[in-house]
Motif scaffolding. Structure first.
Motif: not given
Ligand code: COA
Length: 161
Positions: A13-19, A70-75, A92-100, A108-109
């Motif tokens: 869900p975190h990946f999907l929201a950010l992507d 911290e605490g397993g927070r998705y960043l 090597l392709e960066v297919t996607t990347m992102g920071v919340v 972090l980027g």
């Protein structure tokens, strides 16, 4: 200190929201309907094009790293795919990347892109490639600062009725 680890189903869900946010922003000039359609279609696109469902990141020749705080927070995340250019050279392709959104501007980027670079070195790959939307000034600044050059442009014209 955030850590990088491979994707796990709980991340979906975190990946999907950010992507999705990244994909919607990349549409640039778009209608509400176009944005709604993209949101509706995106999970299917990930599954059909990349074999990526919640249970399994099944993209061939690819790795998905998750940045965890911290605490397993998705960043954030970094999706890397190994490809070949038309001359047969490995890329090597960066297919996607992102920071919340709440964690941007803290380096972090840059950290994710350093991971892409170290992964390329470990594999003996000389070139890293990525696509970035023309309207994504923040990402373009980051890539330029890290030494990336523009090698091609996608041009588009929207025809008015
Ligand atoms: C692009 C993105 C990954 C940058 O992540 P970040 O963690 O905010 O970036 P960093 O804090 O590591 O900053 C790295 C560099 O980005 C650039 N940058 C950061 N914030 C910026 C801003 N507000 N405006 C312009 N450039 C900016 C700077 O060059 C910065 O270097 P500096 O800190 O030495 O000045 C993040 O904005 C993001 O996730 N955006 C949405 C997803 C996305 O666009 N992904 C890329 C798809 S190609």
């Amino acid at each position: 200190m955030p850590t990088l680890r491979p994707y796990a189903p709980k991340d979906y869900p975190h990946f999907l929201a950010l992507d999705l946010e990244t994909a919607v922003d990349a549409l640039g000039e778009s209608t509400d309907r176009e944005r709604a359609l993209l949101r509706e279609r995106w999970p299917g696109v990930l599954a059909e094009l990349h074999g990526f469902t919640q249970e399994r990141f099944g993209a061939p020749d690819a790795l998905l790293w998750v940045l965890e705080g911290e605490g397993g927070r998705y960043l954030g995340h970094l999706w890397l795919t190994e490809k070949r250019d038309p001359a047969g050279a490995r890329i090597l392709e960066v297919t996607t990347m992102g920071v919340v959104r709440e964690a941007r501007g803290e380096g972090l980027g840059r950290l994710l892109m350093q991971k892409a670079e170290s992964e390329a070195r470990v594999r003996g790959i000389q070139d890293i490639e990525l696509s970035v939307a023309g309207n994504n000034r923040r990402a373009r600044e980051l890539y330029r600062d890290l030494g990336y050059d523009t090698v091609r442009r996608t041009m588009r014209k929207r025809l008015r009725a």
